[in-house]
Design a protein around this motif. Structure first.
Motif, mmCIF file in Angstrom:
data_model
loop_
_atom_site.group_PDB
_atom_site.id
_atom_site.type_symbol
_atom_site.label_atom_id
_atom_site.label_comp_id
_atom_site.label_asym_id
_atom_site.label_seq_id
_atom_site.Cartn_x
_atom_site.Cartn_y
_atom_site.Cartn_z
ATOM 1 N N VAL A 143 0.855 -1.190 0.000
ATOM 2 C CA VAL A 143 0.000 0.000 0.000
ATOM 3 C C VAL A 143 0.889 1.237 0.000
ATOM 4 C CG1 VAL A 143 -1.749 1.291 1.290
ATOM 5 C CG2 VAL A 143 -1.825 -1.205 1.252
ATOM 6 N N VAL A 144 0.587 2.158 -0.921
ATOM 7 C CA VAL A 144 1.322 3.416 -1.008
ATOM 8 C C VAL A 144 0.330 4.573 -1.020
ATOM 9 C CG1 VAL A 144 3.287 2.384 -2.213
ATOM 10 C CG2 VAL A 144 1.423 3.388 -3.543
ATOM 11 N N HIS A 145 0.810 5.738 -0.658
ATOM 12 C CA HIS A 145 -0.002 6.953 -0.652
ATOM 13 C C HIS A 145 0.048 7.585 -2.044
ATOM 14 C CE1 HIS A 145 -0.919 11.208 0.172
ATOM 15 N NE2 HIS A 145 -1.741 10.697 1.067
ATOM 16 N N VAL A 146 -0.995 8.309 -2.408
ATOM 17 C CA VAL A 146 -1.066 8.927 -3.742
ATOM 18 C C VAL A 146 0.115 9.838 -4.037
ATOM 19 C CG1 VAL A 146 -3.564 8.787 -4.080
ATOM 20 C CG2 VAL A 146 -2.599 10.746 -2.878
ATOM 21 N N GLU A 147 0.754 10.389 -3.013
ATOM 22 C CA GLU A 147 1.877 11.312 -3.222
ATOM 23 C C GLU A 147 3.248 10.655 -3.031
ATOM 24 O OE1 GLU A 147 1.649 14.360 -4.474
ATOM 25 O OE2 GLU A 147 -0.520 14.097 -4.595
ATOM 26 N N ASP A 148 3.290 9.326 -2.817
ATOM 27 C CA ASP A 148 4.579 8.648 -2.670
ATOM 28 C C ASP A 148 5.349 8.696 -3.985
ATOM 29 O OD1 ASP A 148 4.127 8.065 -0.040
ATOM 30 O OD2 ASP A 148 3.724 5.933 -0.344
ATOM 31 N N LEU A 149 6.644 8.910 -3.874
ATOM 32 C CA LEU A 149 7.513 8.997 -5.039
ATOM 33 C C LEU A 149 7.767 7.626 -5.663
ATOM 34 C CD1 LEU A 149 10.192 11.491 -3.695
ATOM 35 C CD2 LEU A 149 8.510 11.943 -5.493
ATOM 36 N N LEU A 150 8.044 7.641 -6.955
ATOM 37 C CA LEU A 150 8.360 6.432 -7.699
ATOM 38 C C LEU A 150 9.467 5.633 -7.006
ATOM 39 C CD1 LEU A 150 8.074 4.732 -10.300
ATOM 40 C CD2 LEU A 150 9.637 6.313 -11.397
ATOM 41 N N GLU A 151 10.505 6.313 -6.544
ATOM 42 C CA GLU A 151 11.607 5.630 -5.865
ATOM 43 C C GLU A 151 11.120 4.907 -4.612
ATOM 44 O OE1 GLU A 151 15.933 6.462 -3.839
ATOM 45 O OE2 GLU A 151 14.450 8.058 -3.841
ATOM 46 N N ASP A 152 10.268 5.554 -3.820
ATOM 47 C CA ASP A 152 9.759 4.939 -2.593
ATOM 48 C C ASP A 152 8.874 3.732 -2.897
ATOM 49 O OD1 ASP A 152 11.084 6.858 -1.068
ATOM 50 O OD2 ASP A 152 9.372 8.230 -1.141
ATOM 51 N N ILE A 153 8.087 3.838 -3.962
ATOM 52 C CA ILE A 153 7.228 2.721 -4.361
ATOM 53 C C ILE A 153 8.099 1.536 -4.778
ATOM 54 C CG2 ILE A 153 5.447 1.960 -5.975
ATOM 55 C CD1 ILE A 153 4.664 4.994 -6.193
ATOM 56 N N ALA A 154 9.132 1.812 -5.566
ATOM 57 C CA ALA A 154 10.046 0.756 -6.008
ATOM 58 C C ALA A 154 10.725 0.097 -4.808
ATOM 59 C CB ALA A 154 11.081 1.325 -6.973
ATOM 60 N N GLN A 155 11.127 0.887 -3.811
ATOM 61 C CA GLN A 155 11.758 0.334 -2.609
ATOM 62 C C GLN A 155 10.789 -0.589 -1.863
ATOM 63 O OE1 GLN A 155 14.840 0.431 -1.540
ATOM 64 N NE2 GLN A 155 15.610 1.834 -3.082
ATOM 65 N N LEU A 156 9.523 -0.191 -1.771
ATOM 66 C CA LEU A 156 8.512 -1.020 -1.110
ATOM 67 C C LEU A 156 8.381 -2.355 -1.823
ATOM 68 C CD1 LEU A 156 6.023 -1.263 0.939
ATOM 69 C CD2 LEU A 156 4.688 -0.668 -1.082
ATOM 70 N N VAL A 157 8.333 -2.323 -3.143
ATOM 71 C CA VAL A 157 8.193 -3.549 -3.927
ATOM 72 C C VAL A 157 9.369 -4.479 -3.665
ATOM 73 C CG1 VAL A 157 8.212 -4.482 -6.281
ATOM 74 C CG2 VAL A 157 6.747 -2.525 -5.717
ATOM 75 N N VAL A 158 10.558 -3.930 -3.630
ATOM 76 C CA VAL A 158 11.758 -4.740 -3.407
ATOM 77 C C VAL A 158 11.727 -5.379 -2.013
ATOM 78 C CG1 VAL A 158 14.268 -4.613 -3.125
ATOM 79 C CG2 VAL A 158 13.165 -3.455 -5.044
ATOM 80 N N LYS A 159 11.242 -4.656 -1.016
ATOM 81 C CA LYS A 159 11.217 -5.155 0.366
ATOM 82 C C LYS A 159 10.061 -6.117 0.642
ATOM 83 C CE LYS A 159 13.266 -1.019 2.358
ATOM 84 N NZ LYS A 159 12.980 0.172 3.156
ATOM 85 N N SER A 160 8.971 -5.975 -0.083
ATOM 86 C CA SER A 160 7.767 -6.752 0.234
ATOM 87 C C SER A 160 7.728 -8.061 -0.532
ATOM 88 C CB SER A 160 6.509 -5.934 -0.064
ATOM 89 O OG SER A 160 6.297 -5.840 -1.458
ATOM 90 N N ARG A 161 6.816 -8.914 -0.122
ATOM 91 C CA ARG A 161 6.658 -10.203 -0.785
ATOM 92 C C ARG A 161 5.577 -10.150 -1.864
ATOM 93 N NH1 ARG A 161 2.426 -13.391 1.407
ATOM 94 N NH2 ARG A 161 1.410 -12.370 3.133
ATOM 95 N N TYR A 162 4.958 -9.014 -2.059
ATOM 96 C CA TYR A 162 3.898 -8.862 -3.042
ATOM 97 C C TYR A 162 4.529 -8.550 -4.387
ATOM 98 C CZ TYR A 162 1.468 -8.576 1.339
ATOM 99 O OH TYR A 162 1.019 -8.844 2.586
ATOM 100 N N LYS A 163 4.202 -9.331 -5.386
ATOM 101 C CA LYS A 163 4.924 -9.255 -6.645
ATOM 102 C C LYS A 163 4.073 -8.838 -7.837
ATOM 103 C CE LYS A 163 8.531 -10.884 -4.547
ATOM 104 N NZ LYS A 163 9.347 -9.934 -3.878
ATOM 105 N N ARG A 164 2.814 -8.519 -7.647
ATOM 106 C CA ARG A 164 1.957 -8.227 -8.792
ATOM 107 C C ARG A 164 1.537 -6.770 -8.907
ATOM 108 N NH1 ARG A 164 0.007 -12.994 -6.573
ATOM 109 N NH2 ARG A 164 0.541 -14.790 -7.809
#
Length: 156
Positions: free
Chosen positions: A26-47
């Motif tokens: 889950v990300v906020h509407v104002e989260d930066l692309l870099e932060d979203i990418a970091q979340l994806v790398v850290k999380s187990r959710y892949k889709r």
């Protein structure tokens, strides 16, 4: 109607969904692309990642191929792929926010929806996972194909 079929039809999404864990997608509407990418790398959710507003309500979804496309925009056309960390890509990562990438027409389920609805949506729309929301439209979990397959196997 056989007992097992009746039990199957009475099951709700909340009974089978995967609840959000330590690193929810889950990300906020104002989260930066870099932060979203970091979340994806850290999380187990892949889709996909789910986008929420200031009140925590589901407002969009970002599919991971879309995220990757934006991260590498312009890098694999006429530009040398080794330039992926160029000034342009860094500028993009620090200026693009979730709102810019998200799909607004989100298919979602409520906790109290029948499992049958989840199955129908996945099959009809070709979805691999669907976010699950509570009455306040806050994401509380998701249902994915492996979860549905397990449910079907257990109820045959």
């Amino acid at each position: 109607m056989a007992k097992s079929e009746r039990d199957w039809r009475e099951k709700k999404v909340r009974d089978i969904m995967t609840r959000l864990g330590e690193h929810p997608p889950v990300v906020h509407v104002e989260d930066l692309l870099e932060d979203i990418a970091q979340l994806v790398v850290k999380s187990r959710y892949k889709r996909s990642v789910y986008v929420v507003d200031d009140e925590g309500k589901l407002v969009g979804i970002i599919m991971l191929p879309t995220l990757l496309r934006h991260m590498l925009r312009g890098q694999f056309g006429h530009i040398d792929p080794t330039a992926a960390l160029s000034r342009g890509i860094l500028d993009l990562m620090f200026s693009t926010v979730a709102h810019d990438l998200m799909k607004r027409d989100v298919v979602y389920l409520h906790e109290d929806d029948p499992v049958e609805k989840a199955i129908e949506l996945m099959l009809r729309r070709g979805l691999k996972d669907i976010p699950v929301v509570n009455d306040e439209m806050k994401v509380v979990g998701f249902v994915d194909i492996p979860t549905i397959m397990k449910f079907v196997l257990e109820h045959q």
